[in-house]
Design a protein around this motif. Structure first.
Motif, PDB file in Angstrom:
ATOM      1  N   ALA A 340      36.124  50.209-146.836  1.00 46.24           N
ATOM      2  CA  ALA A 340      37.413  50.106-146.148  1.00 46.24           C
ATOM      3  C   ALA A 340      37.253  49.384-144.818  1.00 46.24           C
ATOM      4  CB  ALA A 340      38.001  51.504-145.936  1.00 46.24           C
ATOM      5  N   LEU A 341      36.151  49.663-144.116  1.00 44.97           N
ATOM      6  CA  LEU A 341      35.898  48.979-142.836  1.00 44.97           C
ATOM      7  C   LEU A 341      35.696  47.482-143.055  1.00 44.97           C
ATOM      8  CD1 LEU A 341      33.433  51.456-141.071  1.00 44.97           C
ATOM      9  CD2 LEU A 341      35.678  50.763-140.226  1.00 44.97           C
ATOM     10  N   HIS A 348      31.331  42.620-141.261  1.00 42.90           N
ATOM     11  CA  HIS A 348      30.409  42.058-142.259  1.00 42.90           C
ATOM     12  C   HIS A 348      29.200  42.963-142.386  1.00 42.90           C
ATOM     13  CE1 HIS A 348      32.756  38.500-142.832  1.00 42.90           C
ATOM     14  NE2 HIS A 348      32.899  38.403-141.523  1.00 42.90           N
ATOM     15  N   LEU A 349      29.243  43.822-143.377  1.00 40.88           N
ATOM     16  CA  LEU A 349      28.152  44.785-143.557  1.00 40.88           C
ATOM     17  C   LEU A 349      27.250  44.395-144.719  1.00 40.88           C
ATOM     18  CD1 LEU A 349      30.220  48.085-143.126  1.00 40.88           C
ATOM     19  CD2 LEU A 349      28.855  46.900-141.402  1.00 40.88           C
ATOM     20  N   GLU A 350      27.576  43.258-145.407  1.00 40.40           N
ATOM     21  CA  GLU A 350      26.824  42.917-146.613  1.00 40.40           C
ATOM     22  C   GLU A 350      25.380  42.526-146.309  1.00 40.40           C
ATOM     23  OE1 GLU A 350      29.506  41.298-145.629  1.00 40.40           O
ATOM     24  OE2 GLU A 350      28.942  39.234-145.205  1.00 40.40           O
ATOM     25  N   CYS A 374      33.991  56.075-139.332  1.00 39.58           N
ATOM     26  CA  CYS A 374      34.412  54.693-139.094  1.00 39.58           C
ATOM     27  C   CYS A 374      34.149  54.301-137.643  1.00 39.58           C
ATOM     28  CB  CYS A 374      35.899  54.527-139.411  1.00 39.58           C
ATOM     29  SG  CYS A 374      36.263  54.735-141.166  1.00 39.58           S
ATOM     30  N   ALA A 375      34.462  55.206-136.710  1.00 41.40           N
ATOM     31  CA  ALA A 375      34.267  54.908-135.291  1.00 41.40           C
ATOM     32  C   ALA A 375      32.791  54.719-134.969  1.00 41.40           C
ATOM     33  CB  ALA A 375      34.859  56.023-134.437  1.00 41.40           C
ATOM     34  N   LYS A 443      46.848  52.842-138.865  1.00 43.51           N
ATOM     35  CA  LYS A 443      45.910  52.168-139.776  1.00 43.51           C
ATOM     36  C   LYS A 443      44.563  52.002-139.074  1.00 43.51           C
ATOM     37  CE  LYS A 443      48.806  50.466-143.019  1.00 43.51           C
ATOM     38  NZ  LYS A 443      48.552  50.467-144.430  1.00 43.51           N
ATOM     39  N   LEU A 444      43.548  51.651-139.867  1.00 37.94           N
ATOM     40  CA  LEU A 444      42.233  51.373-139.291  1.00 37.94           C
ATOM     41  C   LEU A 444      42.284  50.253-138.248  1.00 37.94           C
ATOM     42  CD1 LEU A 444      39.443  51.476-142.025  1.00 37.94           C
ATOM     43  CD2 LEU A 444      39.667  52.863-139.971  1.00 37.94           C
TER      44      LEU A 444
END
Ligand code: TYD
Ligand code: MG
Length: 452
Positions: A340-341, A348-350, A374-375, A443-444
């Motif tokens: 979701a983030l 970009h966590l990939e 998330c934070a 929302k996020l």
């Protein structure tokens, strides 16, 4: 005349019975769990597990059980039990080996023995010798004269000992080591465990005594064998912790005499288990410099709000497939939050390894921690600390929406008590306490703004 005893095959995992051996249990689908056990002699009367009167009456006229509580004197345990023990109560205390079951029971025995009106307490150990148990008891300061001990595995002898002592509280450590001399099968098999527990239960209930059965669980967290006991006991307490940590969480999984969502928190020390009454202060080290990758939330364990610190570390990966490691939180849920983030905040966590954990060995599955996860991740990615006096409380959905959580005001009050001044919560939340700065998130997308 010789009577050919017919044998029966019983699943050691779920108790399913079959006339012939099977490789896989048709009931629970486990493999190689069926073991032979002699069928009970025909003609032997089946005894009932509970001996209630079957007189027909109107429910409205039935006298209610006046469940008089006997506090154990260990506050955390009493809260878990709903105020204390009830005469005739049968408690199954389960947990993996070495978690502290025997330690807790010795401490409970001592605490109970100290109350003036307490009757004798009988501690049966089938695992350790009198010398071993007494050495531990000395270390724990357990020395009360009302506590009787026997190192015994034969059920008949256990019942003899109980007949002599007439205990008000019995402790059987552990149910897997006791065996019924007239029943085939080795100790710990489903048949043995069920028969022994049944006999003990009847004897204890007949004398109005409280019975504690200790049981080991398997690596998968299941009660091996004793799973069949969950139905017949009144209360199931489960020790939950990984052995690297000193924190021990005791949960009530079933309780005929009280709430089931409560959790008692203990810390294992040199002198046994110590109650952790102020869990928030224990798990969240206040003060200190603000650190990137840290976010505080307030989880609910039963009805008790507990401050929890989520820590995240996002670092470049050296692997083709980046690593995701989650401790203390639900791993699958955390993976969804990371997705979701990525989607909603364009993170970009990939190419990054992501490690997320709860500080202090806490284990919590409360969706209200979503926002803090998330934070913490966002804070680590940005290398920017979250505001140190802000709590992040909210569920995060697949669409990036920040949702409401139950009992928000109780959580916020706890945060306030611990010196927090603001909170990021769902914009849909109602009844916010006064004197608290609220960052309302829909929302996020709003999270980066609410971080600092
Ligand atoms: P124990 O109660 O024997 O576990 P179980 O009955 O569930 O198998 O607890 C054993 C562990 O606890 C062991 O690793 C030593 C540790 N321990 C302490 O750290 N402090 C103590 O005072 C005691 C009695 C045990
Ligand atoms: Mg033990």
């Amino acid at each position: 005349v010789s009577v050919k005893t017919k044998s029966l095959y019983r699943c050691q995992s779920c108790g399913f019975a079959s006339a012939k051996w099977l490789g896989q249990c048709p009931d629970c689908s486990e493999w190689n769990t069926l073991a032979e056990e002699a069928a009970p002699k025909t003609g032997a009367p089946r005894r009932a597990l509970t001996e209630f009167s079957s007189e027909l009456m109107k429910l409205a006229d039935a006298a209610a059980d006046s469940a008089e509580r006997r506090p154990t004197g260990i506050g955390e345990l009493d809260r878990l039990l709903g105020g204390g023990l009830v005469a005739g109560q049968v408690v199954l205390l389960a947990g993996s080996p070495g978690i502290g079951k025997s330690t807790l029971m010795l401490q409970v025995a001592e605490a109970l023995a100290r109350s003036a009106e307490a009757g004798p307490i009988l501690y049966i150990s089938g695992e350790e010798s009198a010398g071993q148990v007494s050495a531990r008891a000395k270390r724990l300061g357990v020395e009360h004269g009302k506590i009787y001990f026997a190192s015994e595995t034969n059920l008949a002898k256990v019942l003899d000992a109980a007949a002599k002592v007439k205990p008000a509280v019995w402790i059987v450590d552990s149910i897997q080591t006791v065996y019924h001399p007239e029943w085939s099968g080795s100790p710990g098999t489903v048949g043995q465990v069920r028969e022994c527990a049944g006999e003990l239960l009847r004897a204890a209930k007949a004398g109005g005594a409280v019975l504690f059965l200790l049981g080991h669980v398997t690596k998968e967290g299941e009660l091996a064998g004793p799973r069949v006991l969950e139905h017949i006991v009144d209360t199931v307490l489960h020790f939950d912790a990984d052995s690297q940590h000193l924190v021990r969480m005791l949960r009530a999984e079933k309780n005929r005499f009280g709430p089931t969502s409560e959790v008692a928190i203990f810390e294992m020390g040199e002198r046994g288990l110590r109650e952790v009454a102020d869990a928030s202060a224990f798990f969240v080290q206040g003060g200190g410099e603000p650190l990137a990758g840290r976010a505080i939330s307030v989880a609910l364990e039963g009805t008790r709000p507990i401050l929890a610190e989520v820590q995240a570390l996002v670092a470049p990966t050296r692997y083709p497939l980046p690593r995701r490691m989650v401790t203390g939180l639900d791993p699958n849920r955390t993976l969804v939050l990371l997705a979701a983030l990525e989607k909603h905040l364009k993170l970009h966590l990939e190419s990054k390894d992501v490690f997320v954990s709860l500080a202090g060995g806490l284990k919590i599955k409360d969706p209200a921690l979503d926002l803090a996860v998330c934070a913490a991740v966002l804070s680590s990615v940005r290398e920017a600390p979250a505001a140190p006096d802000r709590a992040f409380i909210g569920e995060v959905g697949l669409l990036g929406e920040v949702g409401r959580v139950p009992l928000l005001s109780a959580r916020l009050n706890e945060a306030k008590r611990m010196g927090f001044k603001s909170a990021a919560v769902s914009a849909k939340a109602e009844q916010l306490p006064k004197g608290f700065t609220i960052a309302a998130l829909d929302k996020l997308h709003g999270l980066p703004g609410a971080l600092a």
